[in-house]
Design an enzyme around this catalytic site. Sequence first.
Site, mmCIF file in Angstrom:
data_model
loop_
_atom_site.group_PDB
_atom_site.id
_atom_site.type_symbol
_atom_site.label_atom_id
_atom_site.label_comp_id
_atom_site.label_asym_id
_atom_site.label_seq_id
_atom_site.Cartn_x
_atom_site.Cartn_y
_atom_site.Cartn_z
ATOM 1 N N LEU A 41 -57.256 -22.526 -19.435
ATOM 2 C CA LEU A 41 -58.248 -22.337 -18.384
ATOM 3 C C LEU A 41 -59.264 -21.259 -18.765
ATOM 4 O O LEU A 41 -60.467 -21.479 -18.730
ATOM 5 C CB LEU A 41 -57.567 -21.958 -17.067
ATOM 6 N N THR A 42 -58.781 -20.070 -19.123
ATOM 7 C CA THR A 42 -59.635 -18.905 -19.363
ATOM 8 C C THR A 42 -60.581 -19.129 -20.539
ATOM 9 O O THR A 42 -60.225 -19.751 -21.543
ATOM 10 C CB THR A 42 -58.773 -17.660 -19.623
ATOM 11 N N GLU A 43 -61.791 -18.573 -20.413
ATOM 12 C CA GLU A 43 -62.798 -18.648 -21.469
ATOM 13 C C GLU A 43 -63.339 -17.250 -21.755
ATOM 14 O O GLU A 43 -63.085 -16.314 -20.981
ATOM 15 C CB GLU A 43 -63.936 -19.580 -21.056
ATOM 16 N N PRO A 44 -64.085 -17.081 -22.857
ATOM 17 C CA PRO A 44 -64.617 -15.745 -23.170
ATOM 18 C C PRO A 44 -65.436 -15.132 -22.041
ATOM 19 O O PRO A 44 -65.470 -13.917 -21.867
ATOM 20 C CB PRO A 44 -65.491 -16.008 -24.410
ATOM 21 N N ARG A 78 -26.337 9.955 -17.258
ATOM 22 C CA ARG A 78 -27.002 11.169 -17.735
ATOM 23 C C ARG A 78 -26.572 12.387 -16.913
ATOM 24 O O ARG A 78 -26.528 12.336 -15.669
ATOM 25 C CB ARG A 78 -28.515 10.987 -17.639
ATOM 26 N N GLN A 110 -39.942 7.150 -15.781
ATOM 27 C CA GLN A 110 -39.862 8.522 -15.265
ATOM 28 C C GLN A 110 -38.407 8.957 -15.103
ATOM 29 O O GLN A 110 -38.043 10.085 -15.431
ATOM 30 C CB GLN A 110 -40.597 8.610 -13.928
ATOM 31 N N GLY A 140 -36.788 10.129 -18.188
ATOM 32 C CA GLY A 140 -37.332 11.327 -18.809
ATOM 33 C C GLY A 140 -37.997 10.987 -20.136
ATOM 34 O O GLY A 140 -38.566 9.905 -20.314
ATOM 35 N N GLU A 144 -53.173 -15.376 -14.378
ATOM 36 C CA GLU A 144 -52.951 -16.322 -13.261
ATOM 37 C C GLU A 144 -53.760 -15.916 -12.032
ATOM 38 O O GLU A 144 -53.353 -16.111 -10.894
ATOM 39 C CB GLU A 144 -51.462 -16.409 -12.924
#
Length: 372
Positions: free
Chosen positions: A120-123, A259, A328, A331, A355
């Site tokens: 679907l996607t184009e430049p 931990r 996070q 750590g 999408e």
Amino acid sequence: MTSIHEEFREQVRRLAEEAIKPHAAVVDDEARFPVASIDAYKALELNGLPFPEALGGGGGDLLSQVIAIEEIARVCASSALVLFIPWAALTPLVWFGSDALKRKIVPSVAAGQCGASFCLTEPGGGSDLPGLKTRAERVSNGWLLNGQKRFISNVGWSDWYAVLARISEKQFGVFMVHRDDPGFSIGRHERKMGMRGSPTADILLEDCLIPDDRVVGDPGKGYEYMMQTLTYTRPLVSAQALGLAQGALDEAVSYTSERTQFKSKVSRFQMVRGMVADMAIAVEAARSILYRAVDIAGANDDRARCFASMAKTFCTDTAMSVTTDAIQLHGGYGYMKDYPVERMMRDAKVTQIWEGTNQIQRLLVAKYVYQD
């Protein structure tokens, strides 16, 4: 959700843990196509899960598809992507194509012998589908396609490419292009932040000639076909994002439970518990809205499309926030490739973009709410 769905979830989860998770880090690190995952899928016949049994598929409903993608994405988002892209690419064909064209294409994809890609996607853009420039011209011996499609997933592994192309000022068609068709070529492979196990590149169509029987349904209804397809494919993208979020939450709970800091398990710290609670709430809320969208997807009306957009937006935003918080909670170790959460965060980012960007999804939701 039935007991059959629950049993299916357990089967896919075992497969994911035993056959996919062990190579997930290598797939990402080396940008390696997950061949082992494709082979593993055959044990549960997942490659053909959504396709009709008459075409070699499993006839699985949308909830089964969502469950499969969710469970696989928990351990390897690239492997989940490689699985559902052919499902999405062949949906217009299965729904609207001729029986002869279905028999020609679907069985080999359902068997995991090759892939199929969605183009679907184009430049010039992805969300603005009516503005696409790839054109298809009817000629005496078929259709001549010219244009360029961008960010195409599974390039190279796919034999078939479902291409949306303009046939007139306001009409579009869906054309099934084979990698061996004259005038078809593949551009430079992209160097990506995430989803590195699925190769991504442009496809180039330069006087690409295909026969008449490769058009899906009515050549003037391609845009309509794609819009209906997206009501079903957006839940698959949502499921992948949900799986990423669940996987990151699982990793965070495991790490903080082991931990030790200040002579105490990190999981006993109040602020840590608050973060984990927020993550768990978000994941369960995302799952609820996704399953609700699946439940009403069959109507394929404005309401169904709205819920598909809601699910896509909420699940993918949740994936980004939960994977970030998982880092996070790890750590400094979370920043290292030795732990999967940094890979999960990189994979999560694109789910907010493809999408239909989440900004576009919000506009679609608002349009339904205002009924304008």
